[in-house]
Design a protein around this motif. Structure first.
Motif, PDB file in Angstrom:
ATOM      1  N   THR A  24      43.857  47.043  32.687  1.00 21.26           N
ATOM      2  CA  THR A  24      43.391  46.977  33.776  1.00 21.26           C
ATOM      3  C   THR A  24      44.660  46.242  34.594  1.00 21.26           C
ATOM      4  O   THR A  24      45.272  45.530  34.272  1.00 21.26           O
ATOM      5  N   THR A  26      45.448  44.359  38.524  1.00 20.33           N
ATOM      6  CA  THR A  26      44.736  43.885  39.480  1.00 20.33           C
ATOM      7  C   THR A  26      45.589  42.754  40.483  1.00 20.33           C
ATOM      8  O   THR A  26      46.583  42.443  39.867  1.00 20.33           O
ATOM      9  N   ASP A  27      45.892  43.331  41.645  1.00 18.38           N
ATOM     10  CA  ASP A  27      46.855  42.567  42.448  1.00 18.38           C
ATOM     11  C   ASP A  27      46.282  41.919  43.458  1.00 18.38           C
ATOM     12  O   ASP A  27      44.788  41.957  43.688  1.00 18.38           O
ATOM     13  N   ASP A  28      47.072  41.017  44.171  1.00 17.46           N
ATOM     14  CA  ASP A  28      46.181  40.145  45.422  1.00 17.46           C
ATOM     15  C   ASP A  28      46.783  40.744  46.592  1.00 17.46           C
ATOM     16  O   ASP A  28      46.291  39.860  47.769  1.00 17.46           O
ATOM     17  N   ALA A  61      39.154  44.832  44.429  1.00 18.27           N
ATOM     18  CA  ALA A  61      38.727  43.599  43.547  1.00 18.27           C
ATOM     19  C   ALA A  61      37.555  42.697  44.153  1.00 18.27           C
ATOM     20  O   ALA A  61      37.901  42.680  45.387  1.00 18.27           O
ATOM     21  N   ARG A  67      42.146  46.920  42.358  1.00 13.35           N
ATOM     22  CA  ARG A  67      42.065  46.943  40.955  1.00 13.35           C
ATOM     23  C   ARG A  67      41.961  48.278  40.552  1.00 13.35           C
ATOM     24  O   ARG A  67      41.109  49.342  40.832  1.00 13.35           O
ATOM     25  N   ARG A  69      41.398  50.332  36.606  1.00 13.96           N
ATOM     26  CA  ARG A  69      40.953  50.039  35.384  1.00 13.96           C
ATOM     27  C   ARG A  69      41.111  51.523  34.718  1.00 13.96           C
ATOM     28  O   ARG A  69      40.324  52.492  35.028  1.00 13.96           O
TER      29      ARG A  69
END
Length: 87
Positions: A24, A26-28, A61, A67, A69
């Motif tokens: 997975t 995930t970034d902001d 996300a 995100r 996965r």
């Protein structure tokens, strides 16, 4: 070069359980279109995973950002000869 997001951080999680490996990322960042189309992106990743019986989920996300996965069965189908020969 930032291609798809203006993220300042990214988190990578590797999960290993009975019969499955998960990855997975995930970034902001905020989602933005790529400046040019040079690859196959999510569709290409999904196709590669499907060769091994895996799946890909991608989207915003819950906490903001994006995100991706990937789930890969450890006892899934074996790749075809053509799949093994691809770079």
């Amino acid at each position: 070069m930032v291609k798809h997001a203006d993220a300042s951080t990214a988190q990578v999680t590797v999960g290993y359980g009975p019969g499955e490996l998960t990855l997975t990322v995930t970034d902001d960042g905020s989602i933005r279109p790529a400046p040019s189309r040079t690859g196959r992106g999510l569709t290409g990743m999904q196709g590669r995973l499907a060769l091994y019986g895996g799946t890909l989920l991608a989207g915003p996300a819950a906490t903001g950002g994006f995100r991706v996965r990937a789930s890969i069965p450890l006892d899934g189908p074996q790749p075809t000869t053509a799949a093994r020969e691809r770079p």
